[in-house]
Design an enzyme around this catalytic site. Structure first.
Site, PDB file in Angstrom:
ATOM      1  N   LYS A   1      46.472  48.386  44.700  1.00  0.00           N
ATOM      2  CA  LYS A   1      46.942  49.419  45.594  1.00  0.00           C
ATOM      3  C   LYS A   1      48.398  49.731  45.300  1.00  0.00           C
ATOM      4  O   LYS A   1      49.107  48.882  44.750  1.00  0.00           O
ATOM      5  CB  LYS A   1      46.747  49.023  47.064  1.00  0.00           C
ATOM      6  CG  LYS A   1      46.970  47.579  47.443  1.00  0.00           C
ATOM      7  CD  LYS A   1      48.289  46.920  47.223  1.00  0.00           C
ATOM      8  CE  LYS A   1      49.528  47.613  47.708  1.00  0.00           C
ATOM      9  NZ  LYS A   1      50.752  46.921  47.241  1.00  0.00           N
TER      10      LYS A   1
ATOM     11  N   TYR B   1      44.790  49.174  25.800  1.00  0.00           N
ATOM     12  CA  TYR B   1      43.810  49.263  26.883  1.00  0.00           C
ATOM     13  C   TYR B   1      42.518  49.905  26.389  1.00  0.00           C
ATOM     14  O   TYR B   1      41.429  49.586  26.859  1.00  0.00           O
ATOM     15  CB  TYR B   1      44.395  50.050  28.056  1.00  0.00           C
ATOM     16  CG  TYR B   1      45.709  49.495  28.558  1.00  0.00           C
ATOM     17  CD1 TYR B   1      45.916  48.126  28.667  1.00  0.00           C
ATOM     18  CD2 TYR B   1      46.746  50.345  28.908  1.00  0.00           C
ATOM     19  CE1 TYR B   1      47.119  47.610  29.117  1.00  0.00           C
ATOM     20  CE2 TYR B   1      47.956  49.845  29.372  1.00  0.00           C
ATOM     21  CZ  TYR B   1      48.141  48.485  29.463  1.00  0.00           C
ATOM     22  OH  TYR B   1      49.343  47.976  29.905  1.00  0.00           O
TER      23      TYR B   1
ATOM     24  N   ILE C   1      51.613  40.177  39.500  1.00  0.00           N
ATOM     25  CA  ILE C   1      50.596  39.932  40.531  1.00  0.00           C
ATOM     26  C   ILE C   1      49.305  39.422  39.896  1.00  0.00           C
ATOM     27  O   ILE C   1      48.601  38.587  40.469  1.00  0.00           O
ATOM     28  CB  ILE C   1      50.327  41.192  41.384  1.00  0.00           C
ATOM     29  CG1 ILE C   1      49.392  40.828  42.553  1.00  0.00           C
ATOM     30  CG2 ILE C   1      49.749  42.320  40.545  1.00  0.00           C
ATOM     31  CD1 ILE C   1      49.221  41.943  43.551  1.00  0.00           C
TER      32      ILE C   1
ATOM     33  N   SER D   1      47.298  44.156  26.591  1.00  0.00           N
ATOM     34  CA  SER D   1      48.680  44.570  26.814  1.00  0.00           C
ATOM     35  C   SER D   1      49.163  45.264  25.559  1.00  0.00           C
ATOM     36  O   SER D   1      48.723  44.931  24.439  1.00  0.00           O
ATOM     37  CB  SER D   1      49.574  43.365  27.120  1.00  0.00           C
ATOM     38  OG  SER D   1      50.939  43.756  27.175  1.00  0.00           O
TER      39      SER D   1
ATOM     40  N   LEU E   1      48.460  47.914  36.721  1.00  0.00           N
ATOM     41  CA  LEU E   1      49.478  48.746  36.086  1.00  0.00           C
ATOM     42  C   LEU E   1      50.386  49.380  37.136  1.00  0.00           C
ATOM     43  O   LEU E   1      50.083  49.348  38.331  1.00  0.00           O
ATOM     44  CB  LEU E   1      48.795  49.845  35.264  1.00  0.00           C
ATOM     45  CG  LEU E   1      48.004  49.391  34.025  1.00  0.00           C
ATOM     46  CD1 LEU E   1      47.112  50.522  33.519  1.00  0.00           C
ATOM     47  CD2 LEU E   1      48.955  48.915  32.938  1.00  0.00           C
TER      48      LEU E   1
ATOM     49  N   ALA F   1      50.876  42.040  34.310  1.00  0.00           N
ATOM     50  CA  ALA F   1      51.743  42.152  35.483  1.00  0.00           C
ATOM     51  C   ALA F   1      51.782  40.851  36.278  1.00  0.00           C
ATOM     52  O   ALA F   1      50.828  40.072  36.289  1.00  0.00           O
ATOM     53  CB  ALA F   1      51.260  43.297  36.374  1.00  0.00           C
TER      54      ALA F   1
END
Length: 328
Positions: A95, A56, A12, A34, A72, A10
């Site tokens: 979060k 995973y 972030i 991934s 995720l 991802a």
């Protein structure tokens, strides 16, 4: 060194968290997982991670991983946090960690059964600007606190972005509304009693794109708005009888300005400014997490805190369905 495994590639993680995990003094990223092996390999090569996994499950079974960072989609946070805990891995999960407060109970059970650390990644609670705000309030710098005001907004109408996909847990309140609530709770040590709210949903996405919230904390009120379809803005103000504290870039210093806390006096003819240049809050979060794992008496954001914050967000959604106070 604590060995981190990253579940997903991802944005972030790539842009914010992984670089600061790599720069931390007590941890190193050793694995990327991934379902798209090529993407995992590309991220692993970029950051020098030696292990690449195409699932995973493979990462969670690896003896070369002590703990995982999970960025995720929100709808998968609880599922994979529980699986990671049961695999004996410590967990730092983005979060919001859940879609509602009730979902967190089985994760707490899994955490306790496996004797691992599981934390929701509220990086702001590790930033020294928020420790300064908490200290100023506790030491009476603004006298009796009466009102907290907050705002967090950005503009994003990309239908491919998970923030605009309701089935993945998208929406403004889960993504950014949690920041005014958690920073208020962190700074004051207080919990809300009841809320009123207006929530507007995007007619195409179905996600909440605007929310205006008033929360009664007993001794003071919190009012804030958040939006995924408004111009960029972040602000938090703590207004007391003897002065007020203004936090100009409370959540994402850089994109929204510099990390500055300003203490204004009652007459508005004097102010004291506290600056926090160069702070890397994701690194501070990771280092505190690892120290806690290693047995230090370290303050981290616990799942019990996650429950309390999520209960407030749950109450906001309920309050938006009527025009009266909703108990938290």
């Amino acid at each position: 060194m604590f060995r981190w495994g990253i579940m997903s590639t991802a944005k972030i993680g790539r842009d914010q968290v992984i670089p600061q995990l790599q720069d931390s003094e007590n941890g190193v990223v050793t694995a990327i997982a991934s379902r798209d092996h090529a993407r995992a390999r590309a991220v692993a090569d970029r950051f020098g991670a030696p292990h690449v996994f195409s699932s995973y499950e493979e990462l969670l079974s690896s003896p070369d991983v002590d703990g995982v960072y999970i960025p995720l989609p929100t709808s998968q946070h609880i599922e994979w946090s529980i699986k990671a805990a049961r695999a004996g891995k410590h967990v730092l999960c983005e979060k919001p960690i859940a879609l509602n407060a009730a979902e967190i109970a089985p994760l707490i059970e899994a955490r306790d059964a496996a004797n691992v650390l599981v934390c929701e990644a509220f990086m702001v609670t590790y930033h020294p600007q928020w420790h300064k705000v908490r200290d100023l309030i506790a030491n009476g710098a603004i006298g009796r606190l009466r009102h907290v005001q907050g705002a967090f907004s950005y503009f994003n109408t990309d239908p491919e972005n998970m923030r605009n996909q309701s089935d993945l847990g998208g929406g403004g309140l889960p993504d950014i509304g949690v920041y005014p609530t958690v920073s208020t709770r962190f700074s004051t040590g207080s919990e809300p009693v009841r809320v009123q709210a207006t929530v507007e949903r995007d007619p195409d996405f179905g996600t909440d794109r605007y929310a205006s919230v008033k929360a009664d904390f007993g001794d003071f009120d919190l009012s804030f708005y958040c939006s995924t379809q408004m111009a960029l803005r972040q602000l938090m103000v703590f207004h007391g009888e003897a002065g007020y504290i203004e936090v100009t870039a409370p959540f994402n210093a850089g994109d929204y300005g510099h990390a500055v806390v300003t203490l204004h006096n009652r007459g508005h003819d004097g102010a004291e400014t506290f600056r926090f240049p160069g702070v890397r809050q994701y690194r501070l979060q990771a280092e505190a997490f690892v120290r806690k794992v290693e047995g230090a008496d370290e303050e981290v954001f616990t799942l019990e805190q996650s429950v309390l914050n999520q209960k407030l967000i749950d109450a906001v959604y309920r309050a938006a369905t009527h025009d009266r106070w909703e108990q938290v």
